[in-house]
Each structure stands twice: as C-alpha cells, then as structure tokens.
Design an enzyme around this catalytic site. Structure first.
Site, mmCIF file in Angstrom:
data_model
loop_
_atom_site.group_PDB
_atom_site.id
_atom_site.type_symbol
_atom_site.label_atom_id
_atom_site.label_comp_id
_atom_site.label_asym_id
_atom_site.label_seq_id
_atom_site.Cartn_x
_atom_site.Cartn_y
_atom_site.Cartn_z
ATOM 1 N N HIS A 392 0.920 -1.343 -0.091
ATOM 2 C CA HIS A 392 -0.031 -0.143 0.108
ATOM 3 C C HIS A 392 0.935 1.245 -0.067
ATOM 4 O O HIS A 392 0.876 2.086 -1.002
ATOM 5 C CB HIS A 392 -0.894 -0.099 1.213
ATOM 6 C CG HIS A 392 -1.698 1.163 1.321
ATOM 7 N ND1 HIS A 392 -3.269 1.010 1.006
ATOM 8 C CD2 HIS A 392 -1.597 2.552 1.633
ATOM 9 C CE1 HIS A 392 -3.497 2.468 1.249
ATOM 10 N NE2 HIS A 392 -2.716 3.179 1.634
ATOM 11 N N GLU A 393 1.773 1.279 0.936
ATOM 12 C CA GLU A 393 2.716 2.623 0.968
ATOM 13 C C GLU A 393 3.700 2.541 0.172
ATOM 14 O O GLU A 393 4.081 3.900 -0.534
ATOM 15 C CB GLU A 393 3.500 2.442 2.371
ATOM 16 C CG GLU A 393 2.544 2.741 3.718
ATOM 17 C CD GLU A 393 1.393 3.704 3.700
ATOM 18 O OE1 GLU A 393 1.633 4.713 3.131
ATOM 19 O OE2 GLU A 393 0.403 3.667 4.386
ATOM 20 N N HIS A 396 1.799 4.170 -3.019
ATOM 21 C CA HIS A 396 1.817 5.740 -2.873
ATOM 22 C C HIS A 396 3.101 6.280 -3.214
ATOM 23 O O HIS A 396 3.186 7.264 -3.948
ATOM 24 C CB HIS A 396 1.582 6.349 -1.491
ATOM 25 C CG HIS A 396 0.229 6.085 -1.012
ATOM 26 N ND1 HIS A 396 -0.880 6.784 -1.667
ATOM 27 C CD2 HIS A 396 -0.182 5.579 0.201
ATOM 28 C CE1 HIS A 396 -1.803 6.736 -0.774
ATOM 29 N NE2 HIS A 396 -1.823 5.865 0.299
ATOM 30 N N HIS A 399 3.899 5.862 -7.064
ATOM 31 C CA HIS A 399 3.270 7.154 -7.761
ATOM 32 C C HIS A 399 3.900 8.412 -7.601
ATOM 33 O O HIS A 399 3.974 9.192 -8.724
ATOM 34 C CB HIS A 399 1.755 7.135 -6.928
ATOM 35 C CG HIS A 399 0.785 8.080 -7.530
ATOM 36 N ND1 HIS A 399 -0.381 8.137 -6.992
ATOM 37 C CD2 HIS A 399 0.626 8.633 -8.401
ATOM 38 C CE1 HIS A 399 -1.355 9.092 -7.857
ATOM 39 N NE2 HIS A 399 -0.439 9.266 -8.904
#
Length: 599
Positions: A392-393, A396, A399
């Site tokens: 998940h992190e 980010h 991205h």
C-alpha cells in the site's frame, strides 16, 4: 519464565532497516543553512504584491515561489521524519516546531497571490501568457484559479468570511472534544471474564470478538452512551451542515454538493451515480453477504454487532521482512519489470524505515518531496497484514516517484480523489495473488474474507455514509431542520435498506451517525468508494490486458496534478463519470462471495 520482548531503541535497529534521511540533509547544520536561506525569499515575494498584471512579474513570482517551496519542503520532511523516528528526541521536536511555525509565516507572505489573480480580467491574463512564452507552463494552474472567479466575493466580503473561519469550524471542534475528551464509557466483561475498560479504540477489538456476549455488550454500551448525548450531537452536526450550506449560498453555488465537488471539476453526476449504482446492487450483493455471514457463523439471527466478527481465523504465520518483500514482488509482478525495479531500488536505497523502535511514531505513511526520494514509515510486525501495508505505502511512493520524475514541480502533487488509487491497486493485485496461489483452504478463505470485508467497508459502508450526507444536506438546504430523532430515523432506514431483510437492525445502531468524524468534512467519504472502484478497475485491466494496460496505468501514475482527477483517471483507462468502475467492483465482490459460499 518467558522473557518479555523489549522494544529496541533506535540505535539497536540495523542500519539496513532505516530510511536514509541523510540524503535530504547530512546533518542539522546543513538544515540550518537552508532554513536561513529560505528566509531571504519572503521579502522578494512580498514585493511582487500588486504587480502581477505584468506577465514578467507573474513569472518572477512563480519562479521565486517554486524555489522557496522546494527548500521549504526539504526542511519540512527532514524535521518531521527525524521527529517521527523518535518522538522523545527534543532536538528534532524543536526543528519540527520551528518549520511548522515558519510554514504559516511563509504562506501568509504569498497569500496575496490567488486574490490578486482573481481580481484581474481574464483576457489580460491570457494576453500576458501569450506575451511571455515561459508562462505557458502555468496555463492550467492559472485556469484552475480563474475557475473560482464566479464564486469569489469582494475583498471586504472575503476578509469577513476569513475572520469568522474559527466560528465556522467550531462544530467540528466541539464534536472532537465531546467524542474524544468528555465521553466516558462503562466497563464491560471481556473474553477472559474480567472487567475491562471500553474506549473507542478498544471497541474495534471487542466488536470482532468470537464471544458473542462480549461484542453485544460492547455494542450496547458504546451506543447507549452516545444516546445520552444525542441532542448535543444532533445540534453539533446540524450546525456543521448549516455552516457548509451557508458558505455554498454566499459563494453562489447551486448547492452544497457543488461547493464541495466543483473546485476539482468533479461532475455532481459522479456522486449520484455512486449512490444509484450501489442501491441497484444491494439485494444481489450486500444482502446476500449478510445471508452468507449468518450461515457461516451458524447464527439463528444476525445482528448489527455480528458484522465485524471474522468468519475465518487470522493465519498466524511469522513473515520476516525479506520474505514480505518477496511476497509483495510476486503480487506486483503483473506491473512489469520497470515497476519492480523501482520497488527494488526503493528497498535497497533506503526509502523504508521498517521496524518499531522506542519513541517511534505509530502507523504507516508515505512521504517525501520533489527533491528527495520517496520515504515510507512502517512499524513492521511480521504478519500478513504488514505485507499488505508495505505494498500500500509503496504504491503511494512509486506514484509520487513517477509524478515527480515526469511532471514539473507545480503539477507533481496529485489530488485526494486520485491519492488512494495507486496504493489500493497494489493491494488488489496482492490479494488476488494470495487468493490464487494459496493451497491451504483455510488461509485462502481468510484472504477471500479479507477482500470482501475491505469492499464492504470501503465501498458499501462509505456509500451509505455518502447517502446520509446527501439526505441531511438537502433537508437543511430545503429549510427543514433536523432533530436527533430525525438523524436517528434517517440512519435506521439506511441500515435497513443496505443490510436487507436478514439483518436485525438493532435500535442502538440508530446513534452511529453521531460518532462519524468524517461528517464534519462535507462530501468527503464518497472518495473512498470511487478510489477503491478505480483501483479495482486498474488491477483488473492489468491482470487481463498485460503490457498495454500497464502502459496506460503508468500514464495515470505519471500525471500528478497536471489535469483534473476525472480526466487523469480517464487517460489511464478508467472513466469515473460512468457507473462501470463501481459495477466492476461489485462484480468482484460477488465473485468473491461465490468463492466463500460454496454450499
């Protein structure tokens, strides 16, 4: 007697598991040098006030603002991340306080910019952009500011609104004090038969208890306590909605929903489509989920306090961090070699602060700035959920990596509407991999149930919240005040509609609206559902479409804030202006439900 495992100090953690924050500043002296340098920009920026009608001065502002902002960002992340490494370290707490205070000072020095742009005739600005070719870069940014022109008040009126901003925010502040500081809950009996304190944090554990009496008692104790304050909560929420409606009317928006969505160019139809699509699928999806859960838990009746108890126990595997990285890479393999190489370099180059240490900030986040590498804070605890947090992190962070590499500084940051898409796409790919490769039937069912619960809470539950917001705002806009009984009835009816005929909608749940902090950030929660739907669409396209789909997805990752969020997602192949992404998510939910409900 077994030795109690002590939390390590920062110095006891191996260097390879710490982020390399020294790549931002090698030491505090270097930080101080930049901090002093930053202060030189304030007078240079302030002197441009009143001169922005000249294209050359406008360009000068943008260049000065960027140079100063880039230094400010570096100072900010260094101070905050060093502070988060050990919150007891007073040296870094002081650095953090200093840069936080200066951030407000810096913002106030440049505060003239937007009002001045809005005061200028649009044609004059267009002419200056033509006359000064370097201003072309800022065309979208200027267009975005000018879009607010019809909703901007006179200087005096804007000053008046700004002067009462504290008063307008009061309902949210009152809610926080009442729910976090003033309410106290009764004690309950825990799973060991002992008296236990009930708090909001502990409630989330009690409501998942395998012991039905424990979760029922926690449920009743929590909501009956809230009920004692129902009139106060009703007045507080009503005041908050009235404030938002007031601001939307003063600024001449059609309604409060437009006031919230229009600045990001999100059509109101997106919000309405979300609610309509979920409503059209309640019977076949969420009602069936309730029925399957009732059957798997072997219950004669299913109540609201049974919703969160897992139908499959959590796997107790101990996963070393290196193995977690391998699992993550296996799950993210469909994103291709380039993405995995970036992921690998992040692990090797010190993006991640992996383990808990004494004083370290809890939770997890992705951070960094335009002139630093991305940084990820974890508190890795060797469980499968920690692997999910890692992807998940890193979603980010990668991205941000793509955005910063591709976009100029002014367009490198992405909006909230897009922020959770990349991280959740990674989670969707990982859970898909875990479900498809797991041979142990119980673990497979656990992963299936995990994804079902994520969709139930992130999509169905948040859309129910969004529908509640729509009903309550429209009621107040139409001059119909809302009492505690009104809020409770609206909430009760929504629960009946969403969970269907098998669910016993206990009267205690009628008070649940009173404990949702997001209702004080108007029309915010629907973005959880749209974000998940976009991520589900991207992950499905990547798994089915291979390299061409990955290429389109990377276009989304590289876009930053260079366009409005709906258009950025559309370029990547996901059209959130249509119901399709949400319909596809519900289709995923139904397929997972088929896998769980084999009888």
């Amino acid at each position: 007697m077994e030795e109690i495992k002590k939390t390590k100090t920062r110095d006891e953690i191996d260097e390879k598991y710490k982020w390399r924050i020294e790549k931002v500043y090698k030491d505090i002296e270097a930080w101080e040098t930049d901090f002093n340098r930053l202060k030189e920009f304030q007078p240079k920026i302030s002197v441009l006030s009143g001169k922005l009608s000249d294209g050359k001065k406008l360009l000068e502002f943008y260049k000065l603002d960027e140079e100063a902002s880039r230094i400010l960002e570096k100072l900010f992340i260094y101070a905050h991340q060093r502070s988060d490494e050990d919150t007891t370290n007073t040296t870094f707490q002081t650095l953090k306080s200093r840069i936080d205070a200066y951030l407000s000072e810096f913002k106030s020095a440049a505060a003239f910019f937007v009002p001045e742009i809005l005061s200028l005739p649009e044609e004059d600005i267009k002419k200056e952009v033509e006359n000064v070719p370097e201003l072309k870069l800022y065309e979208f940014a200027l267009k975005d500011i000018l879009k607010a022109k019809p909703y901007t008040l006179s200087k005096r009126e804007e000053e008046l609104l700004a002067s009462v901003s504290d008063c307008l925010e009061a309902p949210g502040n009152i809610f926080n004090m009442l729910s976090n500081a003033d309410i106290s809950f009764p004690k309950i009996i825990d799973e060991d038969g002992k008296e236990a304190e009930l708090t909001e944090v502990k409630y989330s554990n009690f409501i998942k208890s395998k012991n039905r009496e424990v979760r029922k008692n926690a449920f009743n104790a929590l909501f009956n306590t809230y009920s004692n304050y129902k009139n106060t909560f009703a007045q507080t929420l009503s005041a908050s909605i009235k404030n938002f409606v007031f601001q939307s009317k003063v600024r001449h928006y059609k309604n409060s929903m437009e006031y919230s969505l229009k600045p990001n160019d999100i059509p109101l139809s997106v919000y309405d489509n979300v609610i309509e699509t979920v409503n059209n699928n309640l019977k076949a999806s969420l009602h069936r989920y309730v029925d399957v859960k009732k059957k798997l838990l072997k219950l004669d009746e299913i109540h609201m306090y049974d919703l969160y108890v897992p139908v499959v126990d959590t796997p107790k595997d101990h996963i070393e961090f290196e193995r977690a990285v391998q699992i993550a890479k296996e799950g993210l393999k469909p994103l291709g070699k380039e993405y995995l190489d970036i992921f690998d370099s992040g692990i090797k180059d010190g993006w991640i602060d992996v383990f808990e240490n004494k004083g370290k900030r809890g939770g997890a986040y992705s951070f960094g700035c335009y002139d630093s590498m991305p940084y990820v804070l974890l508190n890795y605890n060797y469980e499968i959920n920690d692997v999910s947090t890692l992807v998940h992190e890193m979603g980010h962070s990668i991205h941000s990596y793509y955005s910063r590499k591709t976009q100029p500084f002014i367009y490198a940051s992405y909006t909230l509407f897009c922020a959770e898409v990349a991280s959740t796409t990674n989670e969707c790919l990982l859970i898909n991999h875990l479900i498809n490769t797991e041979e142990d039937e119980n673990k497979k069912l656990y992963f299936i149930n995990q994804q079902l619960e994520q969709i139930r809470t992130t999509v169905f539950r948040q859309v129910m919240f969004a529908e509640f917001e729509k009903i309550t705002h429209e009621s107040i806009e139409n001059g119909k005040p809302l009492s505690a009984e009104d809020f409770c009835k609206i909430w009760h009816d929504l629960n009946v509609k969403y969970f269907g005929p098998d669910m016993i909608v206990d009267k205690e749940i009628d008070m649940e609206w009173s404990r949702i902090p997001h209702f004080y950030s108007d029309f915010y929660v629907y973005q959880y559902a749209t974000g998940y739907a976009a991520a589900n669409s991207f992950s499905s396209m990547i798994l089915k479409g291979g390299e061409p789909a990955v290429k389109k997805y990377k276009e989304f990752l590289k876009s930053g804030g260079s366009d409005y969020p709906i258009d950025i997602l559309k370029k990547g192949g996901v059209d959130m202006a249509t119901p399709k992404p949400l319909e596809d998510t519900i289709d995923t939910f139904n397929k997972l439900l088929d896998m769980l409900d084999k009888d």
